[in-house]
Design a protein around this motif. Structure first.
Motif, PDB file in Angstrom:
ATOM      1  N   GLN A  62       0.854  -1.184   0.000  1.00 46.13           N
ATOM      2  CA  GLN A  62       0.000   0.000   0.000  1.00 46.13           C
ATOM      3  C   GLN A  62       0.892   1.236   0.000  1.00 46.13           C
ATOM      4  OE1 GLN A  62      -3.598   0.058   2.175  1.00 46.13           O
ATOM      5  NE2 GLN A  62      -3.739  -2.153   2.270  1.00 46.13           N
ATOM      6  N   PRO A  63       0.415   2.333  -0.595  1.00 44.75           N
ATOM      7  CA  PRO A  63       1.245   3.543  -0.625  1.00 44.75           C
ATOM      8  C   PRO A  63       1.672   3.975   0.772  1.00 44.75           C
ATOM      9  CG  PRO A  63      -0.683   3.794  -2.029  1.00 44.75           C
ATOM     10  CD  PRO A  63      -0.874   2.519  -1.252  1.00 44.75           C
ATOM     11  N   GLU A  64       2.841   4.545   0.870  1.00 46.13           N
ATOM     12  CA  GLU A  64       3.370   4.997   2.162  1.00 46.13           C
ATOM     13  C   GLU A  64       2.375   5.920   2.858  1.00 46.13           C
ATOM     14  OE1 GLU A  64       7.091   7.586   3.906  1.00 46.13           O
ATOM     15  OE2 GLU A  64       7.340   6.528   2.010  1.00 46.13           O
ATOM     16  N   GLY A  65       2.148   5.657   4.130  1.00 49.73           N
ATOM     17  CA  GLY A  65       1.266   6.503   4.935  1.00 49.73           C
ATOM     18  C   GLY A  65      -0.212   6.242   4.736  1.00 49.73           C
ATOM     19  N   THR A  66      -0.567   5.150   4.054  1.00 49.62           N
ATOM     20  CA  THR A  66      -1.986   4.830   3.845  1.00 49.62           C
ATOM     21  C   THR A  66      -2.260   3.357   4.127  1.00 49.62           C
ATOM     22  OG1 THR A  66      -1.767   4.279   1.505  1.00 49.62           O
ATOM     23  CG2 THR A  66      -2.226   6.580   2.025  1.00 49.62           C
ATOM     24  N   ALA A  67      -3.524   3.101   4.419  1.00 50.58           N
ATOM     25  CA  ALA A  67      -4.009   1.731   4.568  1.00 50.58           C
ATOM     26  C   ALA A  67      -5.458   1.706   4.109  1.00 50.58           C
ATOM     27  CB  ALA A  67      -3.914   1.277   6.019  1.00 50.58           C
ATOM     28  N   VAL A  68      -5.808   0.725   3.318  1.00 52.22           N
ATOM     29  CA  VAL A  68      -7.183   0.538   2.866  1.00 52.22           C
ATOM     30  C   VAL A  68      -7.696  -0.752   3.494  1.00 52.22           C
ATOM     31  CG1 VAL A  68      -8.676   0.173   0.861  1.00 52.22           C
ATOM     32  CG2 VAL A  68      -6.781   1.790   0.719  1.00 52.22           C
ATOM     33  N   PHE A  69      -8.897  -0.695   4.045  1.00 52.59           N
ATOM     34  CA  PHE A  69      -9.490  -1.860   4.695  1.00 52.59           C
ATOM     35  C   PHE A  69     -11.001  -1.782   4.537  1.00 52.59           C
ATOM     36  CE2 PHE A  69      -9.682   1.488   7.776  1.00 52.59           C
ATOM     37  CZ  PHE A  69     -10.876   1.290   8.428  1.00 52.59           C
ATOM     38  N   CYS A  70     -11.685  -2.874   4.826  1.00 55.27           N
ATOM     39  CA  CYS A  70     -13.143  -2.844   4.790  1.00 55.27           C
ATOM     40  C   CYS A  70     -13.703  -3.245   6.147  1.00 55.27           C
ATOM     41  CB  CYS A  70     -13.698  -3.726   3.680  1.00 55.27           C
ATOM     42  SG  CYS A  70     -13.315  -5.461   3.825  1.00 55.27           S
ATOM     43  N   CYS A  71     -14.921  -2.790   6.391  1.00 56.68           N
ATOM     44  CA  CYS A  71     -15.584  -3.134   7.646  1.00 56.68           C
ATOM     45  C   CYS A  71     -15.969  -4.611   7.624  1.00 56.68           C
ATOM     46  CB  CYS A  71     -16.795  -2.244   7.882  1.00 56.68           C
ATOM     47  SG  CYS A  71     -18.208  -2.599   6.825  1.00 56.68           S
ATOM     48  N   SER A  72     -16.324  -5.115   8.765  1.00 51.11           N
ATOM     49  CA  SER A  72     -16.613  -6.542   8.889  1.00 51.11           C
ATOM     50  C   SER A  72     -18.080  -6.896   8.657  1.00 51.11           C
ATOM     51  CB  SER A  72     -16.181  -7.023  10.274  1.00 51.11           C
ATOM     52  OG  SER A  72     -16.871  -6.285  11.269  1.00 51.11           O
ATOM     53  N   ASP A  73     -18.908  -5.923   8.306  1.00 49.68           N
ATOM     54  CA  ASP A  73     -20.326  -6.184   8.064  1.00 49.68           C
ATOM     55  C   ASP A  73     -20.513  -6.684   6.634  1.00 49.68           C
ATOM     56  OD1 ASP A  73     -23.065  -6.155   7.612  1.00 49.68           O
ATOM     57  OD2 ASP A  73     -23.377  -4.261   8.666  1.00 49.68           O
ATOM     58  N   VAL A  74     -20.757  -7.965   6.467  1.00 46.53           N
ATOM     59  CA  VAL A  74     -20.834  -8.594   5.151  1.00 46.53           C
ATOM     60  C   VAL A  74     -21.954  -8.012   4.289  1.00 46.53           C
ATOM     61  CG1 VAL A  74     -22.315 -10.526   5.818  1.00 46.53           C
ATOM     62  CG2 VAL A  74     -20.639 -10.814   3.990  1.00 46.53           C
ATOM     63  N   ASP A  75     -23.007  -7.487   4.900  1.00 47.96           N
ATOM     64  CA  ASP A  75     -24.097  -6.897   4.125  1.00 47.96           C
ATOM     65  C   ASP A  75     -23.766  -5.501   3.610  1.00 47.96           C
ATOM     66  OD1 ASP A  75     -25.863  -9.060   4.355  1.00 47.96           O
ATOM     67  OD2 ASP A  75     -26.546  -8.382   6.325  1.00 47.96           O
ATOM     68  N   THR A  76     -22.795  -4.858   4.215  1.00 52.34           N
ATOM     69  CA  THR A  76     -22.451  -3.493   3.835  1.00 52.34           C
ATOM     70  C   THR A  76     -21.125  -3.420   3.083  1.00 52.34           C
ATOM     71  OG1 THR A  76     -23.631  -2.645   5.755  1.00 52.34           O
ATOM     72  CG2 THR A  76     -22.064  -1.175   4.732  1.00 52.34           C
ATOM     73  N   ILE A  77     -20.073  -3.964   3.667  1.00 54.03           N
ATOM     74  CA  ILE A  77     -18.709  -3.954   3.131  1.00 54.03           C
ATOM     75  C   ILE A  77     -18.276  -2.538   2.714  1.00 54.03           C
ATOM     76  CG2 ILE A  77     -17.007  -5.083   1.667  1.00 54.03           C
ATOM     77  CD1 ILE A  77     -19.005  -7.344   1.223  1.00 54.03           C
ATOM     78  N   ASN A  78     -18.256  -1.642   3.676  1.00 54.26           N
ATOM     79  CA  ASN A  78     -17.707  -0.306   3.441  1.00 54.26           C
ATOM     80  C   ASN A  78     -16.194  -0.410   3.332  1.00 54.26           C
ATOM     81  OD1 ASN A  78     -20.026   1.290   3.400  1.00 54.26           O
ATOM     82  ND2 ASN A  78     -20.085   1.432   5.623  1.00 54.26           N
ATOM     83  N   VAL A  79     -15.631   0.305   2.367  1.00 54.88           N
ATOM     84  CA  VAL A  79     -14.179   0.319   2.153  1.00 54.88           C
ATOM     85  C   VAL A  79     -13.657   1.674   2.626  1.00 54.88           C
ATOM     86  CG1 VAL A  79     -12.318   0.130   0.475  1.00 54.88           C
ATOM     87  CG2 VAL A  79     -14.411  -1.219   0.170  1.00 54.88           C
ATOM     88  N   PHE A  80     -12.737   1.641   3.571  1.00 57.85           N
ATOM     89  CA  PHE A  80     -12.179   2.846   4.178  1.00 57.85           C
ATOM     90  C   PHE A  80     -10.710   3.005   3.805  1.00 57.85           C
ATOM     91  CE2 PHE A  80     -15.646   1.590   6.934  1.00 57.85           C
ATOM     92  CZ  PHE A  80     -16.226   2.783   7.320  1.00 57.85           C
ATOM     93  N   GLU A  81     -10.264   4.249   3.812  1.00 52.15           N
ATOM     94  CA  GLU A  81      -8.839   4.552   3.691  1.00 52.15           C
ATOM     95  C   GLU A  81      -8.422   5.312   4.939  1.00 52.15           C
ATOM     96  OE1 GLU A  81      -5.970   6.561   0.444  1.00 52.15           O
ATOM     97  OE2 GLU A  81      -7.440   7.905   1.350  1.00 52.15           O
ATOM     98  N   VAL A  82      -7.335   4.887   5.532  1.00 47.82           N
ATOM     99  CA  VAL A  82      -6.717   5.598   6.643  1.00 47.82           C
ATOM    100  C   VAL A  82      -5.453   6.218   6.077  1.00 47.82           C
ATOM    101  CG1 VAL A  82      -5.572   5.321   8.868  1.00 47.82           C
ATOM    102  CG2 VAL A  82      -7.597   3.990   8.360  1.00 47.82           C
ATOM    103  N   LYS A  83      -5.247   7.514   6.382  1.00 46.22           N
ATOM    104  CA  LYS A  83      -4.109   8.208   5.794  1.00 46.22           C
ATOM    105  C   LYS A  83      -3.456   9.134   6.815  1.00 46.22           C
ATOM    106  CE  LYS A  83      -4.963  11.409   2.616  1.00 46.22           C
ATOM    107  NZ  LYS A  83      -5.284  12.004   1.304  1.00 46.22           N
ATOM    108  N   VAL A  84      -2.132   9.140   6.828  1.00 47.34           N
ATOM    109  CA  VAL A  84      -1.394  10.102   7.635  1.00 47.34           C
ATOM    110  C   VAL A  84      -1.480  11.443   6.907  1.00 47.34           C
ATOM    111  CG1 VAL A  84       0.887  10.770   8.483  1.00 47.34           C
ATOM    112  CG2 VAL A  84       0.186   8.373   8.549  1.00 47.34           C
ATOM    113  N   VAL A  85      -1.895  12.489   7.633  1.00 50.52           N
ATOM    114  CA  VAL A  85      -2.010  13.829   7.057  1.00 50.52           C
ATOM    115  C   VAL A  85      -0.701  14.557   7.294  1.00 50.52           C
ATOM    116  CG1 VAL A  85      -3.251  16.011   7.126  1.00 50.52           C
ATOM    117  CG2 VAL A  85      -4.494  13.851   7.451  1.00 50.52           C
ATOM    118  N   LYS A  86      -0.031  14.875   6.225  1.00 46.29           N
ATOM    119  CA  LYS A  86       1.239  15.618   6.335  1.00 46.29           C
ATOM    120  C   LYS A  86       0.923  17.104   6.374  1.00 46.29           C
ATOM    121  CE  LYS A  86       3.699  11.939   4.278  1.00 46.29           C
ATOM    122  NZ  LYS A  86       4.946  11.383   4.414  1.00 46.29           N
ATOM    123  N   GLU A  87       1.413  17.751   7.400  1.00 48.22           N
ATOM    124  CA  GLU A  87       1.125  19.183   7.556  1.00 48.22           C
ATOM    125  C   GLU A  87       2.263  20.033   7.064  1.00 48.22           C
ATOM    126  OE1 GLU A  87      -1.258  20.240  11.008  1.00 48.22           O
ATOM    127  OE2 GLU A  87      -0.732  18.250  11.739  1.00 48.22           O
TER     128      GLU A  87
END
Length: 87
Positions: A62-87
């Protein structure tokens, strides 16, 4: 040294039903000030990624400073990105 800011974004939904918490694609949250607004099931999955990124680690393939994951609800399967915010 202060901890970097973390942003969480709902990027996509792949399941057949809408999110039971009402989250919609495009929503963003600041981890430090808004994490209580995010579904607890999603946060349960997000936390290890946030911890790794916040303390200088990276997620393989995964690109540096990011992670993509999905929630555990099989009926929804939302895909999230977590990212370090560089200031």
């Amino acid at each position: 040294m202060s901890k970097p800011k973390i942003q969480i974004t709902l990027m996509d939904r792949k399941g057949p039903k809408g999110c039971h918490r009402g989250h919609i694609v495009g929503q963003r949250w600041d981890y430090d000030t808004q994490r209580g607004e995010i579904c607890p099931m999603a946060m349960h999955i997000a936390f290890p990624y946030i911890d790794i990124l916040r303390y200088g680690g990276n997620i393989p393939d995964q690109p540096e400073g990011t992670a993509v994951f999905c929630c555990s609800d099989v009926d929804t399967i939302n895909v999230f990105e977590v990212k370090v915010v560089k200031e």
